[in-house]
Design a protein around this motif. Structure first.
Motif, PDB file in Angstrom:
ATOM      1  N   LEU A   3      33.068  24.117  -5.801  1.00 28.59           N
ATOM      2  CA  LEU A   3      33.315  25.557  -5.759  1.00 28.59           C
ATOM      3  C   LEU A   3      33.584  26.140  -7.141  1.00 28.59           C
ATOM      4  O   LEU A   3      33.368  27.337  -7.360  1.00 28.59           O
ATOM      5  CB  LEU A   3      34.492  25.865  -4.827  1.00 28.59           C
ATOM      6  CG  LEU A   3      34.255  25.630  -3.336  1.00 28.59           C
ATOM      7  CD1 LEU A   3      35.519  25.907  -2.553  1.00 28.59           C
ATOM      8  CD2 LEU A   3      33.105  26.475  -2.817  1.00 28.59           C
ATOM      9  N   ASP A   4      34.048  25.319  -8.073  1.00 28.94           N
ATOM     10  CA  ASP A   4      34.271  25.804  -9.435  1.00 28.94           C
ATOM     11  C   ASP A   4      33.097  25.481 -10.354  1.00 28.94           C
ATOM     12  O   ASP A   4      33.228  25.495 -11.582  1.00 28.94           O
ATOM     13  CB  ASP A   4      35.583  25.265 -10.006  1.00 28.94           C
ATOM     14  CG  ASP A   4      35.682  23.741  -9.975  1.00 28.94           C
ATOM     15  OD1 ASP A   4      34.954  23.109  -9.183  1.00 28.94           O
ATOM     16  OD2 ASP A   4      36.498  23.179 -10.727  1.00 28.94           O
ATOM     17  N   GLY A   5      31.942  25.204  -9.777  1.00 33.20           N
ATOM     18  CA  GLY A   5      30.722  25.095 -10.568  1.00 33.20           C
ATOM     19  C   GLY A   5      30.591  23.835 -11.392  1.00 33.20           C
ATOM     20  O   GLY A   5      30.062  23.858 -12.499  1.00 33.20           O
ATOM     21  N   VAL A 161      15.819  29.058  -5.974  1.00 31.23           N
ATOM     22  CA  VAL A 161      17.088  28.385  -6.264  1.00 31.23           C
ATOM     23  C   VAL A 161      17.735  27.971  -4.951  1.00 31.23           C
ATOM     24  O   VAL A 161      17.847  28.780  -4.021  1.00 31.23           O
ATOM     25  CB  VAL A 161      18.041  29.310  -7.046  1.00 31.23           C
ATOM     26  CG1 VAL A 161      19.389  28.630  -7.253  1.00 31.23           C
ATOM     27  CG2 VAL A 161      17.429  29.695  -8.387  1.00 31.23           C
ATOM     28  N   ALA A 162      18.126  26.708  -4.841  1.00 29.18           N
ATOM     29  CA  ALA A 162      18.864  26.201  -3.683  1.00 29.18           C
ATOM     30  C   ALA A 162      20.133  25.528  -4.198  1.00 29.18           C
ATOM     31  O   ALA A 162      20.056  24.529  -4.916  1.00 29.18           O
ATOM     32  CB  ALA A 162      18.013  25.219  -2.881  1.00 29.18           C
ATOM     33  N   VAL A 163      21.282  26.092  -3.865  1.00 31.47           N
ATOM     34  CA  VAL A 163      22.562  25.594  -4.357  1.00 31.47           C
ATOM     35  C   VAL A 163      23.354  25.015  -3.192  1.00 31.47           C
ATOM     36  O   VAL A 163      23.652  25.723  -2.220  1.00 31.47           O
ATOM     37  CB  VAL A 163      23.378  26.714  -5.030  1.00 31.47           C
ATOM     38  CG1 VAL A 163      24.729  26.176  -5.496  1.00 31.47           C
ATOM     39  CG2 VAL A 163      22.611  27.311  -6.195  1.00 31.47           C
ATOM     40  N   PHE A 164      23.678  23.733  -3.287  1.00 31.69           N
ATOM     41  CA  PHE A 164      24.545  23.106  -2.296  1.00 31.69           C
ATOM     42  C   PHE A 164      25.979  23.146  -2.831  1.00 31.69           C
ATOM     43  O   PHE A 164      26.251  22.620  -3.909  1.00 31.69           O
ATOM     44  CB  PHE A 164      24.127  21.664  -2.044  1.00 31.69           C
ATOM     45  CG  PHE A 164      22.830  21.531  -1.285  1.00 31.69           C
ATOM     46  CD1 PHE A 164      22.835  21.453   0.095  1.00 31.69           C
ATOM     47  CD2 PHE A 164      21.619  21.484  -1.961  1.00 31.69           C
ATOM     48  CE1 PHE A 164      21.642  21.325   0.796  1.00 31.69           C
ATOM     49  CE2 PHE A 164      20.426  21.360  -1.269  1.00 31.69           C
ATOM     50  CZ  PHE A 164      20.437  21.285   0.118  1.00 31.69           C
ATOM     51  N   LEU A 165      26.888  23.753  -2.069  1.00 37.11           N
ATOM     52  CA  LEU A 165      28.280  23.905  -2.477  1.00 37.11           C
ATOM     53  C   LEU A 165      29.170  23.002  -1.636  1.00 37.11           C
ATOM     54  O   LEU A 165      29.165  23.086  -0.406  1.00 37.11           O
ATOM     55  CB  LEU A 165      28.738  25.356  -2.289  1.00 37.11           C
ATOM     56  CG  LEU A 165      28.337  26.377  -3.350  1.00 37.11           C
ATOM     57  CD1 LEU A 165      28.748  27.768  -2.897  1.00 37.11           C
ATOM     58  CD2 LEU A 165      28.975  26.041  -4.683  1.00 37.11           C
ATOM     59  N   GLY A 166      29.921  22.138  -2.313  1.00 35.45           N
ATOM     60  CA  GLY A 166      30.900  21.300  -1.633  1.00 35.45           C
ATOM     61  C   GLY A 166      32.276  21.932  -1.723  1.00 35.45           C
ATOM     62  O   GLY A 166      32.647  22.462  -2.770  1.00 35.45           O
ATOM     63  N   GLY A 171      37.508  20.971 -11.690  1.00 38.90           N
ATOM     64  CA  GLY A 171      38.225  21.332 -12.903  1.00 38.90           C
ATOM     65  C   GLY A 171      37.779  20.539 -14.114  1.00 38.90           C
ATOM     66  O   GLY A 171      36.934  19.642 -14.033  1.00 38.90           O
ATOM     67  N   GLY A 172      38.344  20.878 -15.255  1.00 36.98           N
ATOM     68  CA  GLY A 172      38.055  20.154 -16.478  1.00 36.98           C
ATOM     69  C   GLY A 172      37.052  20.876 -17.356  1.00 36.98           C
ATOM     70  O   GLY A 172      35.914  21.115 -16.945  1.00 36.98           O
ATOM     71  N   ALA A 173      37.477  21.218 -18.576  1.00 40.08           N
ATOM     72  CA  ALA A 173      36.583  21.919 -19.493  1.00 40.08           C
ATOM     73  C   ALA A 173      35.376  21.062 -19.858  1.00 40.08           C
ATOM     74  O   ALA A 173      34.305  21.589 -20.151  1.00 40.08           O
ATOM     75  CB  ALA A 173      37.344  22.317 -20.764  1.00 40.08           C
TER      76      ALA A 173
END
Length: 216
Positions: A3-5, A161-166, A171-173
């Motif tokens: 969720l945070d990419g 574009v097909a984005v699967f979101l878990g 986190g983490g830069a």
């Protein structure tokens, strides 16, 4: 991605962000398309098989396999890579600086090695896509990683574009993001999508859309 990419933790661990239902959907997509593309970073980090598989997890016959494509400017794909022992063909797309000995070794291991030199010493992705089209490979699933997806976005070579979101936060830069490259300078330059759909797949979500082309 999470969720945070993020597509992996800062140490590179990525198995698994999405669940078995989402991974089964990816397998279905592989069966329907002509090719599967990854960058050399993904090939080295994950050693993927890049095969279409049946319901038991076994690879489909050679004639039902999509073409495997690795964007590998310097021919760094290992000759012992798992994909080279799988049914179907593998194309290693290199650039001008690729070592001839490594290219020859990959050919000996069963890969097709072709050079698509770009001005920056990398693979010319437009030339690669044009070559694939001439070979009848007209639908390609690009599974990553971020450098290849970013380069395709920068070159306006994405059609869908097909984005699967878990449902998790990593986190983490230093954790990897799914799309790198140069990217947009201002919000006026971002690649916006249209015809958006959202589908729940088990605990995950699949978001699909199509880039809006100028003049369409």
């Amino acid at each position: 991605m999470s969720l945070d990419g993020k597509i992996a933790t800062r140490t590179g661990d990525s198995q698994w962000i999405t669940g078995p239902d989402a991974r089964a959907r990816v397998q279905q997509m592989r069966k329907e398309l002509d090719g599967i593309m990854v960058g050399i970073g993904t090939a080295l980090a994950d050693d993927p098989q890049l095969t279409a598989r049946d319901d038991h997890g076994d690879p489909l016959p050679t004639n039902l396999q999509p073409l495997r494509i690795v964007v590998d400017s310097d021919a760094r794909t290992p000759v012992g890579a798992r994909m080279l022992s799988q049914p179907g063909r593998t194309l290693i797309a290199t650039a001008a600086g690729a070592d001839p000995a490594r290219s020859a070794a990959l050919q000996d291991a069963g890969a097709d090695v072709l050079s698509f030199p770009g001005a920056d010493g990398r693979v010319n992705l437009t030339a690669l896509m044009e070559h694939l089209g001439r070979q009848g490979v007209v639908s390609v699933l690009v599974e990553g990683g971020g450098r290849v997806l970013g380069a395709l976005l920068d070159a306006s070579l994405m059609d869908k574009v097909a984005v699967f979101l878990g449902p998790m936060l990593i986190g983490g830069a230093a954790a990897r993001s799914p799309v790198e490259g140069d990217g947009a300078t201002t919000m006026a330059e971002v690649s916006r999508l249209e015809r958006i759909t959202m589908e729940a797949i088990g605990p995950d979500w699949l978001i699909t859309g199509y880039p809006i082309r100028g003049g369409d």
